[in-house]
Motif scaffolding. Structure first.
Motif, PDB file in Angstrom:
ATOM      1  N   PRO A 202      -5.511 -13.444 -21.957  1.00  0.00           N
ATOM      2  CA  PRO A 202      -5.469 -12.654 -23.177  1.00  0.00           C
ATOM      3  C   PRO A 202      -4.554 -11.441 -22.963  1.00  0.00           C
ATOM      4  CG  PRO A 202      -7.543 -12.317 -22.046  1.00  0.00           C
ATOM      5  CD  PRO A 202      -6.824 -13.404 -21.319  1.00  0.00           C
ATOM      6  N   PRO A 203      -3.731 -11.112 -23.954  1.00  0.00           N
ATOM      7  CA  PRO A 203      -2.854  -9.953 -23.782  1.00  0.00           C
ATOM      8  C   PRO A 203      -3.675  -8.662 -23.717  1.00  0.00           C
ATOM      9  CG  PRO A 203      -2.653 -10.851 -25.998  1.00  0.00           C
ATOM     10  CD  PRO A 203      -3.551 -11.766 -25.235  1.00  0.00           C
ATOM     11  N   SER A 204      -3.428  -7.883 -22.677  1.00  0.00           N
ATOM     12  CA  SER A 204      -4.149  -6.633 -22.484  1.00  0.00           C
ATOM     13  C   SER A 204      -3.274  -5.710 -21.652  1.00  0.00           C
ATOM     14  CB  SER A 204      -5.475  -6.899 -21.760  1.00  0.00           C
ATOM     15  OG  SER A 204      -6.040  -5.699 -21.313  1.00  0.00           O
ATOM     16  N   SER A 205      -3.114  -4.485 -22.144  1.00  0.00           N
ATOM     17  CA  SER A 205      -2.296  -3.534 -21.396  1.00  0.00           C
ATOM     18  C   SER A 205      -2.993  -3.108 -20.102  1.00  0.00           C
ATOM     19  CB  SER A 205      -1.982  -2.308 -22.263  1.00  0.00           C
ATOM     20  OG  SER A 205      -3.178  -1.650 -22.620  1.00  0.00           O
ATOM     21  N   ARG A 206      -4.312  -3.011 -20.128  1.00  0.00           N
ATOM     22  CA  ARG A 206      -5.049  -2.646 -18.918  1.00  0.00           C
ATOM     23  C   ARG A 206      -4.928  -3.746 -17.865  1.00  0.00           C
ATOM     24  NH1 ARG A 206     -10.986  -0.685 -19.647  1.00  0.00           N
ATOM     25  NH2 ARG A 206      -9.876   1.221 -20.149  1.00  0.00           N
ATOM     26  N   LEU A 207      -5.035  -4.991 -18.302  1.00  0.00           N
ATOM     27  CA  LEU A 207      -4.888  -6.115 -17.391  1.00  0.00           C
ATOM     28  C   LEU A 207      -3.481  -6.135 -16.801  1.00  0.00           C
ATOM     29  CD1 LEU A 207      -5.994  -8.761 -16.172  1.00  0.00           C
ATOM     30  CD2 LEU A 207      -5.158  -9.912 -18.219  1.00  0.00           C
ATOM     31  N   ALA A 208      -2.483  -5.902 -17.634  1.00  0.00           N
ATOM     32  CA  ALA A 208      -1.098  -5.890 -17.155  1.00  0.00           C
ATOM     33  C   ALA A 208      -0.875  -4.767 -16.147  1.00  0.00           C
ATOM     34  CB  ALA A 208      -0.141  -5.750 -18.335  1.00  0.00           C
ATOM     35  N   LYS A 209      -1.453  -3.607 -16.398  1.00  0.00           N
ATOM     36  CA  LYS A 209      -1.299  -2.472 -15.478  1.00  0.00           C
ATOM     37  C   LYS A 209      -1.995  -2.745 -14.145  1.00  0.00           C
ATOM     38  CE  LYS A 209      -0.109   1.702 -14.406  1.00  0.00           C
ATOM     39  NZ  LYS A 209       1.244   1.970 -14.006  1.00  0.00           N
ATOM     40  N   ASN A 210      -3.227  -3.278 -14.197  1.00  0.00           N
ATOM     41  CA  ASN A 210      -3.931  -3.625 -12.955  1.00  0.00           C
ATOM     42  C   ASN A 210      -3.178  -4.688 -12.172  1.00  0.00           C
ATOM     43  OD1 ASN A 210      -6.096  -1.845 -13.138  1.00  0.00           O
ATOM     44  ND2 ASN A 210      -7.327  -3.278 -14.327  1.00  0.00           N
ATOM     45  N   LEU A 211      -2.617  -5.655 -12.868  1.00  0.00           N
ATOM     46  CA  LEU A 211      -1.852  -6.710 -12.216  1.00  0.00           C
ATOM     47  C   LEU A 211      -0.578  -6.165 -11.585  1.00  0.00           C
ATOM     48  CD1 LEU A 211      -1.859  -9.674 -11.611  1.00  0.00           C
ATOM     49  CD2 LEU A 211      -0.801 -10.094 -13.818  1.00  0.00           C
ATOM     50  N   GLU A 212       0.067  -5.235 -12.263  1.00  0.00           N
ATOM     51  CA  GLU A 212       1.269  -4.607 -11.724  1.00  0.00           C
ATOM     52  C   GLU A 212       0.947  -3.822 -10.444  1.00  0.00           C
ATOM     53  OE1 GLU A 212       4.342  -1.080 -13.065  1.00  0.00           O
ATOM     54  OE2 GLU A 212       3.327  -2.238 -14.614  1.00  0.00           O
ATOM     55  N   ILE A 213      -0.148  -3.088 -10.453  1.00  0.00           N
ATOM     56  CA  ILE A 213      -0.558  -2.329  -9.263  1.00  0.00           C
ATOM     57  C   ILE A 213      -0.911  -3.292  -8.123  1.00  0.00           C
ATOM     58  CG2 ILE A 213      -2.327  -0.799  -8.332  1.00  0.00           C
ATOM     59  CD1 ILE A 213      -2.407   0.547 -11.109  1.00  0.00           C
ATOM     60  N   LEU A 214      -1.620  -4.371  -8.442  1.00  0.00           N
ATOM     61  CA  LEU A 214      -1.969  -5.360  -7.425  1.00  0.00           C
ATOM     62  C   LEU A 214      -0.724  -5.960  -6.792  1.00  0.00           C
ATOM     63  CD1 LEU A 214      -4.053  -7.086  -5.904  1.00  0.00           C
ATOM     64  CD2 LEU A 214      -4.015  -8.665  -7.843  1.00  0.00           C
ATOM     65  N   LEU A 215       0.265  -6.306  -7.601  1.00  0.00           N
ATOM     66  CA  LEU A 215       1.503  -6.867  -7.062  1.00  0.00           C
ATOM     67  C   LEU A 215       2.244  -5.869  -6.183  1.00  0.00           C
ATOM     68  CD1 LEU A 215       2.776  -8.930 -10.103  1.00  0.00           C
ATOM     69  CD2 LEU A 215       2.214  -9.819  -7.834  1.00  0.00           C
ATOM     70  N   GLU A 216       2.207  -4.590  -6.541  1.00  0.00           N
ATOM     71  CA  GLU A 216       2.841  -3.570  -5.702  1.00  0.00           C
ATOM     72  C   GLU A 216       2.119  -3.428  -4.367  1.00  0.00           C
ATOM     73  OE1 GLU A 216       2.928   0.062  -7.905  1.00  0.00           O
ATOM     74  OE2 GLU A 216       4.337  -0.716  -9.386  1.00  0.00           O
ATOM     75  N   LEU A 217       0.791  -3.530  -4.384  1.00  0.00           N
ATOM     76  CA  LEU A 217       0.018  -3.361  -3.157  1.00  0.00           C
ATOM     77  C   LEU A 217       0.220  -4.502  -2.160  1.00  0.00           C
ATOM     78  CD1 LEU A 217      -3.375  -2.032  -4.573  1.00  0.00           C
ATOM     79  CD2 LEU A 217      -1.755  -0.771  -3.156  1.00  0.00           C
ATOM     80  N   VAL A 218       0.361  -5.725  -2.661  1.00  0.00           N
ATOM     81  CA  VAL A 218       0.427  -6.889  -1.769  1.00  0.00           C
ATOM     82  C   VAL A 218       1.825  -7.470  -1.622  1.00  0.00           C
ATOM     83  CG1 VAL A 218      -1.977  -7.531  -2.129  1.00  0.00           C
ATOM     84  CG2 VAL A 218      -0.229  -8.469  -3.630  1.00  0.00           C
ATOM     85  N   ASP A 219       2.838  -6.777  -2.103  1.00  0.00           N
ATOM     86  CA  ASP A 219       4.215  -7.266  -2.000  1.00  0.00           C
ATOM     87  C   ASP A 219       4.606  -7.404  -0.526  1.00  0.00           C
ATOM     88  OD1 ASP A 219       6.816  -7.994  -2.505  1.00  0.00           O
ATOM     89  OD2 ASP A 219       7.501  -5.938  -2.832  1.00  0.00           O
ATOM     90  N   PRO A 220       4.907  -8.615  -0.064  1.00  0.00           N
ATOM     91  CA  PRO A 220       5.210  -8.799   1.358  1.00  0.00           C
ATOM     92  C   PRO A 220       6.450  -8.041   1.822  1.00  0.00           C
ATOM     93  CG  PRO A 220       4.988 -10.924   0.248  1.00  0.00           C
ATOM     94  CD  PRO A 220       4.921  -9.871  -0.795  1.00  0.00           C
ATOM     95  N   ALA A 221       7.397  -7.818   0.944  1.00  0.00           N
ATOM     96  CA  ALA A 221       8.620  -7.124   1.332  1.00  0.00           C
ATOM     97  C   ALA A 221       8.367  -5.647   1.630  1.00  0.00           C
ATOM     98  CB  ALA A 221       9.670  -7.264   0.237  1.00  0.00           C
ATOM     99  N   SER A 222       7.327  -5.089   1.060  1.00  0.00           N
ATOM    100  CA  SER A 222       7.071  -3.661   1.251  1.00  0.00           C
ATOM    101  C   SER A 222       5.990  -3.367   2.293  1.00  0.00           C
ATOM    102  CB  SER A 222       6.673  -3.024  -0.078  1.00  0.00           C
ATOM    103  OG  SER A 222       5.409  -3.510  -0.495  1.00  0.00           O
ATOM    104  N   LEU A 223       5.392  -4.409   2.886  1.00  0.00           N
ATOM    105  CA  LEU A 223       4.349  -4.188   3.891  1.00  0.00           C
ATOM    106  C   LEU A 223       4.973  -3.747   5.208  1.00  0.00           C
ATOM    107  CD1 LEU A 223       2.019  -7.241   3.245  1.00  0.00           C
ATOM    108  CD2 LEU A 223       1.499  -4.853   2.832  1.00  0.00           C
ATOM    109  N   PRO A 224       4.411  -2.722   5.846  1.00  0.00           N
ATOM    110  CA  PRO A 224       4.958  -2.277   7.131  1.00  0.00           C
ATOM    111  C   PRO A 224       4.623  -3.281   8.234  1.00  0.00           C
ATOM    112  CG  PRO A 224       3.006  -1.017   6.591  1.00  0.00           C
ATOM    113  CD  PRO A 224       3.295  -1.895   5.403  1.00  0.00           C
ATOM    114  N   MET A 225       5.584  -3.551   9.088  1.00  0.00           N
ATOM    115  CA  MET A 225       5.389  -4.509  10.180  1.00  0.00           C
ATOM    116  C   MET A 225       5.423  -3.841  11.559  1.00  0.00           C
ATOM    117  SD  MET A 225       4.971  -7.427   8.856  1.00  0.00           S
ATOM    118  CE  MET A 225       5.191  -8.263   7.321  1.00  0.00           C
ATOM    119  N   GLU A 226       5.393  -2.521  11.591  1.00  0.00           N
ATOM    120  CA  GLU A 226       5.403  -1.819  12.876  1.00  0.00           C
ATOM    121  C   GLU A 226       3.988  -1.782  13.449  1.00  0.00           C
ATOM    122  OE1 GLU A 226       6.466   0.169  10.048  1.00  0.00           O
ATOM    123  OE2 GLU A 226       8.402  -0.822  10.181  1.00  0.00           O
ATOM    124  N   ASN A 227       3.915  -1.595  14.751  1.00  0.00           N
ATOM    125  CA  ASN A 227       2.631  -1.487  15.419  1.00  0.00           C
ATOM    126  C   ASN A 227       2.352  -0.016  15.726  1.00  0.00           C
ATOM    127  OD1 ASN A 227       0.231  -2.119  16.637  1.00  0.00           O
ATOM    128  ND2 ASN A 227       1.149  -2.863  18.527  1.00  0.00           N
TER     129      ASN A 227
END
Length: 195
Positions: A108-133
């Motif tokens: 269902p179209p929802s701005s809150r759902l879209a915003k939560n999904l956008e934040i989730l994608l930013e958090l788990v984006d593999p390109a932005s995850l740090p790989m240092e120890n």
């Protein structure tokens, strides 16, 4: 002369103790480093598997949301109803428009759902995850995993989907929920309060 022989015998226990202590400390340091390295790899793998699982779910939700928002979705449905079966698609269409998500219900179209999904994608984006120890990188991954888990639960609740823990903990497939009336030791729903 007798006194020197006995003195060396009395110090023999202390010498063996010191030798054993130094050998044990050396072996323990080496074994501890090896065990610590293996433990670090295992824990890191578990965290990144969970991040990958959440990333996959987020991609599917994003595609379903995009399918529900696009006007193309209704035109494709009319094409399918005109011919009675889905139009065949070439290889380029599969790469740009996953067919698996088309079989799922659109969100269902929802701005809150879209915003939560956008934040989730930013958090788990593999390109932005740090790989240092480093301590900062480990803390960043832990915080992102915690935030992503919370966002995924929010999205699942908003969509009315159940939380599927079977792929996280395969042994928990038949686990009962506390208070479900099964009479298990964790079930307190049947207990009466005494006054």
């Amino acid at each position: 002369m007798e006194k020197n022989i006995l003195d060396s015998l009395l110090d023999l226990e202390e010498e063996f103790y010191q030798e054993g202590y130094h050998l044990g400390a050396t072996d323990g340091a080496q074994a501890g480093y090896t065990e610590g390295s293996v433990f670090a790899v295992e824990k890191g793998f578990e965290k990144f598997v969970e991040l990958g699982r959440l990333y996959g779910k987020a991609l599917v939700w994003a595609q379903r949301l995009a399918d529900s928002d696009s006007p193309r979705n209704s035109s494709q449905e009319s094409d399918e109803t005109d011919t009675g079966k889905p139009q065949s698609c070439n290889e380029d269409d599969l790469l740009l428009d996953p067919f698996v998500c088309k079989e799922m219900l659109p969100l269902p179209p929802s701005s809150r759902l879209a915003k939560n999904l956008e934040i989730l994608l930013e958090l788990v984006d593999p390109a932005s995850l740090p790989m240092e120890n480093t301590e900062e990188a480990v803390t960043d991954v832990d915080e992102r995993l915690k935030g992503a888990t919370i966002k995924a639960k929010l999205i699942q609740r908003a969509l009315g989907e159940r939380e599927d823990t079977s792929d996280i903990h395969p042994d928990a497939k038949d686990a009962q929920v506390a208070g479900d009336g099964t009479g298990s030791i964790e079930d307190i729903s049947s207990l009466n309060i005494r006054h």
